[in-house]
Design an enzyme around this catalytic site. Sequence first.
Site, PDB file in Angstrom:
ATOM      1  N   ASP A 153      -5.395  27.746 103.977  1.00 31.01           N
ATOM      2  CA  ASP A 153      -4.052  28.207 104.323  1.00 31.01           C
ATOM      3  C   ASP A 153      -3.070  27.718 103.267  1.00 31.01           C
ATOM      4  O   ASP A 153      -2.368  26.726 103.434  1.00 31.01           O
ATOM      5  CB  ASP A 153      -3.641  27.741 105.717  1.00 31.01           C
ATOM      6  CG  ASP A 153      -2.463  28.550 106.245  1.00 31.01           C
ATOM      7  OD1 ASP A 153      -1.972  29.433 105.516  1.00 31.01           O
ATOM      8  OD2 ASP A 153      -2.033  28.296 107.379  1.00 31.01           O
TER       9      ASP A 153
ATOM     10  N   CYS B 119       0.706  26.418 103.701  1.00 29.48           N
ATOM     11  CA  CYS B 119       1.046  26.178 105.084  1.00 29.48           C
ATOM     12  C   CYS B 119       2.217  25.199 104.976  1.00 29.48           C
ATOM     13  O   CYS B 119       2.199  24.307 104.127  1.00 29.48           O
ATOM     14  CB  CYS B 119      -0.141  25.539 105.792  1.00 29.48           C
ATOM     15  SG  CYS B 119       0.173  25.274 107.516  1.00 29.48           S
TER      16      CYS B 119
ATOM     17  N   PHE C  93       3.357  27.115 114.957  1.00 27.59           N
ATOM     18  CA  PHE C  93       4.272  27.224 116.101  1.00 27.59           C
ATOM     19  C   PHE C  93       5.702  27.504 115.673  1.00 27.59           C
ATOM     20  O   PHE C  93       6.071  27.337 114.510  1.00 27.59           O
ATOM     21  CB  PHE C  93       4.241  25.940 116.935  1.00 27.59           C
ATOM     22  CG  PHE C  93       4.753  24.717 116.225  1.00 27.59           C
ATOM     23  CD1 PHE C  93       6.119  24.525 116.022  1.00 27.59           C
ATOM     24  CD2 PHE C  93       3.879  23.737 115.759  1.00 27.59           C
ATOM     25  CE1 PHE C  93       6.599  23.405 115.366  1.00 27.59           C
ATOM     26  CE2 PHE C  93       4.352  22.614 115.087  1.00 27.59           C
ATOM     27  CZ  PHE C  93       5.720  22.449 114.898  1.00 27.59           C
TER      28      PHE C  93
ATOM     29  N   HIS D 250       6.443  26.482 111.827  1.00 29.87           N
ATOM     30  CA  HIS D 250       5.253  25.984 111.121  1.00 29.87           C
ATOM     31  C   HIS D 250       4.266  27.138 110.957  1.00 29.87           C
ATOM     32  O   HIS D 250       3.722  27.632 111.941  1.00 29.87           O
ATOM     33  CB  HIS D 250       4.606  24.854 111.948  1.00 29.87           C
ATOM     34  CG  HIS D 250       3.346  24.297 111.354  1.00 29.87           C
ATOM     35  ND1 HIS D 250       2.373  23.696 112.115  1.00 29.87           N
ATOM     36  CD2 HIS D 250       2.898  24.232 110.075  1.00 29.87           C
ATOM     37  CE1 HIS D 250       1.381  23.301 111.328  1.00 29.87           C
ATOM     38  NE2 HIS D 250       1.675  23.612 110.093  1.00 29.87           N
TER      39      HIS D 250
ATOM     40  N   ASN E 196       0.350  22.405 101.937  1.00 31.99           N
ATOM     41  CA  ASN E 196      -0.996  22.687 101.378  1.00 31.99           C
ATOM     42  C   ASN E 196      -0.781  23.386 100.044  1.00 31.99           C
ATOM     43  O   ASN E 196      -0.617  24.607 100.003  1.00 31.99           O
ATOM     44  CB  ASN E 196      -1.766  23.681 102.261  1.00 31.99           C
ATOM     45  CG  ASN E 196      -2.440  23.041 103.455  1.00 31.99           C
ATOM     46  OD1 ASN E 196      -2.371  21.846 103.660  1.00 31.99           O
ATOM     47  ND2 ASN E 196      -3.103  23.861 104.249  1.00 31.99           N
TER      48      ASN E 196
ATOM     49  N   PRO F 256       5.953  17.759 111.618  1.00 29.11           N
ATOM     50  CA  PRO F 256       5.764  18.238 112.984  1.00 29.11           C
ATOM     51  C   PRO F 256       4.751  17.361 113.733  1.00 29.11           C
ATOM     52  O   PRO F 256       3.750  16.951 113.159  1.00 29.11           O
ATOM     53  CB  PRO F 256       5.194  19.646 112.783  1.00 29.11           C
ATOM     54  CG  PRO F 256       4.530  19.621 111.447  1.00 29.11           C
ATOM     55  CD  PRO F 256       5.268  18.603 110.620  1.00 29.11           C
ATOM     56  N   GLY F 257       5.059  17.085 114.990  1.00 31.20           N
ATOM     57  CA  GLY F 257       4.098  16.348 115.819  1.00 31.20           C
ATOM     58  C   GLY F 257       3.472  17.313 116.805  1.00 31.20           C
ATOM     59  O   GLY F 257       3.569  18.520 116.651  1.00 31.20           O
TER      60      GLY F 257
ATOM     61  N   HIS G   5       2.172  14.700 106.693  1.00 33.49           N
ATOM     62  CA  HIS G   5       2.554  16.076 107.039  1.00 33.49           C
ATOM     63  C   HIS G   5       2.499  16.371 108.526  1.00 33.49           C
ATOM     64  O   HIS G   5       2.840  17.457 108.955  1.00 33.49           O
ATOM     65  CB  HIS G   5       1.689  17.070 106.293  1.00 33.49           C
ATOM     66  CG  HIS G   5       0.413  17.445 106.996  1.00 33.49           C
ATOM     67  ND1 HIS G   5      -0.507  16.526 107.414  1.00 33.49           N
ATOM     68  CD2 HIS G   5      -0.087  18.651 107.381  1.00 33.49           C
ATOM     69  CE1 HIS G   5      -1.521  17.159 108.005  1.00 33.49           C
ATOM     70  NE2 HIS G   5      -1.289  18.432 107.994  1.00 33.49           N
TER      71      HIS G   5
ATOM     72  N   LYS H  67       3.419  29.310 120.692  1.00 35.58           N
ATOM     73  CA  LYS H  67       2.167  29.049 119.983  1.00 35.58           C
ATOM     74  C   LYS H  67       1.421  30.349 119.739  1.00 35.58           C
ATOM     75  O   LYS H  67       1.569  31.297 120.511  1.00 35.58           O
ATOM     76  CB  LYS H  67       1.277  28.167 120.874  1.00 35.58           C
ATOM     77  CG  LYS H  67       1.611  26.707 120.786  1.00 35.58           C
ATOM     78  CD  LYS H  67       0.889  26.093 119.623  1.00 35.58           C
ATOM     79  CE  LYS H  67       1.181  24.612 119.534  1.00 35.58           C
ATOM     80  NZ  LYS H  67       0.634  24.057 118.298  1.00 35.58           N
TER      81      LYS H  67
END
Lengths: 159, 485
Positions: free
Chosen positions: B100, B103, B209, B239, B334, B382-383, B408, B484
Amino acid sequence: MSQGYEVLEHTADIGLRAFGDTLEEVFTCMALGMISLILSPDSHVSSREKKHIKVTGYDPESLMVEWLSELLFQIYSENFLLSDIQSIEIRVPEHIPADPNGYLVSATISGEKFRTETHKFDLEIKGVTYHMLKVERLDSPEEEPNHKGKWQAQVILDI
Amino acid sequence: MSNRWEGPLDKVDRFRWRIPKTYKDGMRVPGLIYMDEEHIDIIRQDKAPEQVANAAHLPGMVGASLAMPDIHWGYGFAIGGVGATRLDDGVISPGGVGFDINCGVRLLKTNLSEEDVRPYLDKLVDRLFRNIPSGVGSKGTLVLTKYEISEVLEKGAAWAVEKGYGRPRDLDMTEERGCMKGAKANKVSDRAYKRGMPQLGTLGSGNHFLEIQVIDELFDKDIAEKLGLSEDQVVMMIHSGSRGLGHQVCTDYLKTMERAVRKYDINIPDRQLACAPLNSPEGKDYFAAMAAAANYAWANRQVMMHLARQTFGEIFKRRPEDLGMDLIYDVAHNIAKIEEHVVDEKNLRVCVHRKGATRAFPPGHPDIPEEYSDIGQPVLVPGDMGRASYLLVGTEKALQETFGSSCHGAGRLMSRTAAKKTTSGMSVQSKLRDKGIIVKAASRGVLAEEAPEAYKDVNEVVRVCHEAGISLRVARMRPMGVVKG
């Protein structure tokens, strides 16, 4: 043939292990294992269409990556869902020089175009990795725990 | 089968652990992992450290093969891995970027508070879900021709802005201004075009998401103020990556690299690290195609942000401009990039691979927006959907030690199959609802796979980055509404 594959756990990705008495059987089982991950269990795919595909590789491992990558292209880009492998033949070179086209798989696959009414994707596979990749002939398959054939393969898929 | 890793991890200090160069023959540099003492054992639970050592074999590697505190087991490089190679005799590896390509994450603000948004939250999540296509194989409302895709590949986010998806200022607030130099559309295969044509402006699936978040803690009020952020303010995080187009570019070039490894007689311990010299035709072609896929990803996030702004406008019956929906920043996590760094006290241009790692440049760096020149580059982390996400800023220390890189995300703890065995999508959804978090997903399976407990605690990951000094905490955001794939 019983279901000749199993799902392997991997922290971020997902793996498949396939078995068979011949190289062709292992390639078939791996392909069927992969489509079973991609589609929801209630998606029924008919065999109304057939396609012929051919890919090559340096060795059984790269051949496996190319084979599964080709099927992913068929599924996600051509919207062609796989129901079965009608026929499959693998050419193994007599000598093993570094020839990227030495190994060849030639197969007729059956399936149909994706239809939203009957098909549902469960999983997007981004790609087929070389990570922990194995395609091997077992010297003494009887001694392997839960052996299911003379050949065994393992692939990690990026999801 | 135990995957536990038993190799050597020498403690350098409270947050740094070295895998000595002597661990494996052929390592060109040592490995260096950022982690605190309390959590170091977690990273031994799988083979991620072995991947850090494997990446250290790549020709031309300088400094160390690095791993951020969210390191986990991937393929090729570990996820959370960073490695820089010299341009003259070094290599570039798709295994150091991933399938990806680009990303990444973007964060935009609003002038709304939690109280303003709460009564509309259900409707807002619902409408975002409807307006921004998500899920496996999702197709966008934009169906582009091959020519249009080639423009996207070379212009990136600017293509979207030209077409009316956003404002010129958005580009200033995007890493590389949303367009990587050196991208060549003709190095991207027809197959990749085909996968990318219907997907621009789509979220995809898995861990991607859209999140409506509220700032619930500020760590550095001065920097927050400069960013126009305060407690209780609602923000939005996106994301996503380069979708099928990027996946196909990686697939195509893995094959090219398999051949290149033989052609250039490169010794690597893992085939997924297949690579080519940066100055070879194969290496140059991959870089040009990867940059093109990265541009697609920036255009993708730009289009989705535009759709999100419109959705907010529809729900609040105001123009998006009146809702203060400015882009704070967009980062790639990435990617491989040509950057200048100090190596052995000399300035050197290197190819920095960041595989699940975020660039974290310090104040004053020429590559960050002028508006941020006194605070440093925003680092977006992001978590999981039950805990929190973070905004940090880059530091001089990161530039000195990690080629300007930081973590990340939270990093997975549990495999997706294991997560599905411990919980169901329904249960995840209802537990989150009890906490006031509304979640909508294209598939229930994804909800179970993405359950909060499947991830490491992002608070800990970020704390390690902060205390080690490779980026500094500014704000923590709590999720309110999640879409999502």
